[in-house]
Write an enzyme that holds these catalytic residues in place. Structure first.
Site, PDB file in Angstrom:
ATOM      1  N   LYS A  16       0.845  -1.203   0.000  1.00 26.60           N
ATOM      2  CA  LYS A  16       0.000   0.000   0.000  1.00 26.60           C
ATOM      3  C   LYS A  16       0.883   1.258   0.000  1.00 26.60           C
ATOM      4  O   LYS A  16       2.099   1.177   0.228  1.00 26.60           O
ATOM      5  CB  LYS A  16      -0.902  -0.017   1.228  1.00 26.60           C
ATOM      6  CG  LYS A  16      -0.150  -0.073   2.553  1.00 26.60           C
ATOM      7  CD  LYS A  16      -1.040  -0.531   3.692  1.00 26.60           C
ATOM      8  CE  LYS A  16      -0.268  -0.564   5.000  1.00 26.60           C
ATOM      9  NZ  LYS A  16      -1.030  -1.179   6.081  1.00 26.60           N
ATOM     10  N   MET A  33      12.500  23.676   2.079  1.00 22.07           N
ATOM     11  CA  MET A  33      11.778  22.830   1.122  1.00 22.07           C
ATOM     12  C   MET A  33      12.717  22.089   0.162  1.00 22.07           C
ATOM     13  O   MET A  33      12.544  20.909  -0.112  1.00 22.07           O
ATOM     14  CB  MET A  33      10.775  23.675   0.329  1.00 22.07           C
ATOM     15  CG  MET A  33       9.901  22.837  -0.595  1.00 22.07           C
ATOM     16  SD  MET A  33       8.796  23.829  -1.594  1.00 22.07           S
ATOM     17  CE  MET A  33       7.606  24.381  -0.388  1.00 22.07           C
ATOM     18  N   ARG A  47     -10.295  -0.844  15.134  1.00 23.81           N
ATOM     19  CA  ARG A  47     -10.247  -0.081  13.897  1.00 23.81           C
ATOM     20  C   ARG A  47     -11.205  -0.792  12.960  1.00 23.81           C
ATOM     21  O   ARG A  47     -12.406  -0.681  13.134  1.00 23.81           O
ATOM     22  CB  ARG A  47      -8.803   0.003  13.397  1.00 23.81           C
ATOM     23  CG  ARG A  47      -8.537   1.205  12.538  1.00 23.81           C
ATOM     24  CD  ARG A  47      -7.077   1.306  12.143  1.00 23.81           C
ATOM     25  NE  ARG A  47      -6.572   0.094  11.487  1.00 23.81           N
ATOM     26  CZ  ARG A  47      -5.343  -0.045  10.991  1.00 23.81           C
ATOM     27  NH1 ARG A  47      -4.486   0.960  11.077  1.00 23.81           N
ATOM     28  NH2 ARG A  47      -4.959  -1.157  10.406  1.00 23.81           N
ATOM     29  N   TYR A  61      16.228  29.702   7.650  1.00 23.70           N
ATOM     30  CA  TYR A  61      14.966  30.303   8.101  1.00 23.70           C
ATOM     31  C   TYR A  61      14.900  30.372   9.627  1.00 23.70           C
ATOM     32  O   TYR A  61      15.241  29.416  10.319  1.00 23.70           O
ATOM     33  CB  TYR A  61      13.780  29.471   7.625  1.00 23.70           C
ATOM     34  CG  TYR A  61      13.473  29.636   6.159  1.00 23.70           C
ATOM     35  CD1 TYR A  61      13.159  30.880   5.630  1.00 23.70           C
ATOM     36  CD2 TYR A  61      13.493  28.535   5.322  1.00 23.70           C
ATOM     37  CE1 TYR A  61      12.865  31.020   4.273  1.00 23.70           C
ATOM     38  CE2 TYR A  61      13.198  28.664   3.972  1.00 23.70           C
ATOM     39  CZ  TYR A  61      12.886  29.918   3.453  1.00 23.70           C
ATOM     40  OH  TYR A  61      12.601  30.052   2.136  1.00 23.70           O
TER      41      TYR A  61
HETATM   42  C1  LIG Z   1      -0.314  -2.265   6.604  1.00 24.46           C
HETATM   43  C2  LIG Z   1      -0.872  -3.563   6.980  1.00 24.46           C
HETATM   44  C3  LIG Z   1      -0.040  -4.691   7.111  1.00 24.46           C
HETATM   45  C4  LIG Z   1       1.463  -4.617   7.014  1.00 24.46           C
HETATM   46  O1  LIG Z   1       1.977  -3.995   8.184  1.00 24.46           O
HETATM   47  P1  LIG Z   1       3.553  -3.893   8.461  1.00 24.46           P
HETATM   48  O2  LIG Z   1       3.633  -3.426   9.866  1.00 24.46           O
HETATM   49  O3  LIG Z   1       4.087  -2.869   7.515  1.00 24.46           O
HETATM   50  O4  LIG Z   1       4.115  -5.232   8.233  1.00 24.46           O
HETATM   51  C5  LIG Z   1      -0.649  -5.907   7.342  1.00 24.46           C
HETATM   52  N1  LIG Z   1      -1.991  -6.016   7.479  1.00 24.46           N
HETATM   53  C6  LIG Z   1      -2.812  -4.958   7.390  1.00 24.46           C
HETATM   54  C7  LIG Z   1      -4.271  -5.134   7.558  1.00 24.46           C
HETATM   55  C8  LIG Z   1      -2.281  -3.693   7.157  1.00 24.46           C
HETATM   56  O5  LIG Z   1      -3.093  -2.638   7.086  1.00 24.46           O
END
Ligand SMILES: *Cc1c(COP(=O)(O)O)cnc(C)c1O
Length: 369
Positions: free
Chosen positions: A35, A303, A130, A255
């Site tokens: 992701k 930046m 969550r 800055y």
């Molecule tokens: C992001 C995510 C992972 C991977 O997590 P890491 O800590 O980067 O290994 C696995 N399962 C779900 C549901 C996630 O959202």
């Protein structure tokens, strides 16, 4: 010509880390989590390099479609599932799998009139609060989906660990136990572990593991770096000196004039800043490598530039190579500690402006780290 600021991807390291997942995960199949643009490394490049994983996971529907459109043929799972009927139809049309975690999604599936079917990863909330069905509603959701013609009969049952990066935390054992007792008697493959689970919680390595950060050679533990687990960093982040100048005692740098020179200073200006993804809020003293030598960052990060004290590298000249974080030394975990964050945010925070070079060996030899 190499750009002033650039990234390098070590895809051999990426594949090495996948092998480490396979070793640590036992017989578990591997759903590689890519992701957020593969944690900043580039979605498609990484997906191709991980073709031997058993599947790929992303957070959003559009990321999955992007993979399909690039011709990636791996199984693809969307971890947040679909958030509208249109998204559900898109997933079915592209043969993409979805995590199902709430009642609304179940209703959309029940009312879906598509002919093709979808593979569902049904999520249980074991305490992270969550995504996922609570323990009391899980079996009912499972039953509804089992009766649903659009849902393929083999569901995968999953949960996500909240505290697995805290070794010995009782919460993880509670979550694993809660998962096992809730899914007992339901048929389907199971999945619990993220990277921290794979590295520290053997009981969480069941039919499928879901590694993210460890694939990129970053440790999820604040007190143990990737090398402790024989993981290799995949992304190096490099730049160059674009100016070198003498600044007199008492002068202020950058800055806000936050840094004042206590003595005459040889100042190096590096051509990278927060516009490239280097964290703005790191304190003076954060290490940077110039010609492979550690020097302290001084003054505020801007930046497009940051400034360093070249006292320990006094023969440096314009054009000399700079490592912001490397694949052999000055690892991203160390910069994350200075930035009071985790390596994940630094890796994902690399911006569009940073080009990634293809010829890794050549690029790395420039940097001599
Ligand atoms: C992001 C995510 C992972 C991977 O997590 P890491 O800590 O980067 O290994 C696995 N399962 C779900 C549901 C996630 O959202």
């Amino acid at each position: 010509m190499t750009p002033v600021t650039y990234g390098v991807l070590d895809l051999t390291a990426l594949r090495h880390n996948l092998t480490r997942v396979r070793t640590l995960g036992g017989r578990a199949r591997v759903l590689a989590v890519i992701k957020a643009n593969a944690y900043g490394h580039g979605l498609i490049t990484v997906a191709r390099a991980l073709a031997s994983a058993d599947g790929l996971a992303v957070a959003r529907v559009h990321e999955a479609i992007e993979l399909k459109q690039a011709g990636i043929t791996s199984r693809i799972v969307v971890l947040e599932g679909f958030s509208s009927v249109d998204e559900l139809n898109l997933l079915i049309a592209h043969d993409i799998e979805a995590v199902v975690h709430n009642d609304q999604q179940v209703r959309w599936l029940e009312n879906c009139s598509e002919i093709d079917a979808i593979t569902v990863w049904l999520k249980l909330d074991t305490g992270m609060n969550r995504l996922g069905f609570c323990v009391n509603n899980f079996q009912a959701a499972y039953q509804c989906l089992s009766d649903c013609s659009v849902v393929r009969s083999k569901m995968i049952l999953m949960t996500h660990l909240a505290n697995a990066d805290s070794i010995g935390d009782a919460m993880t054992t509670r979550q694993i136990n809660r998962f096992n007792s809730t899914v007992q008697g339901l048929s389907g493959e199971k999945s619990i572990a993220n990277s921290a689970g794979i590295l520290a919680w053997k009981d969480s390595c069941v039919d499928w593991v879901r590694p993210g950060c460890m694939l990129f050679g970053a440790s999820p533990f604040s007190d143990k770096d990737s090398c402790f687990f024989n993981l290799k960093p995949v992304m190096g982040f490099y730049s160059r000196l674009i100016a070198v100048k003498k600044v007199q005692k008492g002068e202020a740098i950058g800055y806000g004039g936050q840094w004042r020179c206590k003595k005459a200073t040889l100042l190096g200006v590096v051509g990278a800043g927060y516009g490239d993804g280097y964290p703005r809020h790191v304190p003076s003293g954060t290490p940077v490598l110039v010609n492979g030598v550690r020097v302290p960052l001084i003054g505020r990060v801007s930046m497009d530039m940051l400034t360093v004290d070249l006292a320990d590298c006094s023969d440096a000249v314009v054009g000399d190579p700079v490592t912001l974080w490397g694949v052999k030394s000055l690892l991203v975990e160390e910069i994350a500690r200075y930035a009071d964050t985790i390596p994940y945010t630094l890796l994902c925070g690399i911006t569009q402006r940073v080009q990634f070079l293809k010829n890794v060996d050549n690029a790395l030899s420039i940097n001599d780290d």
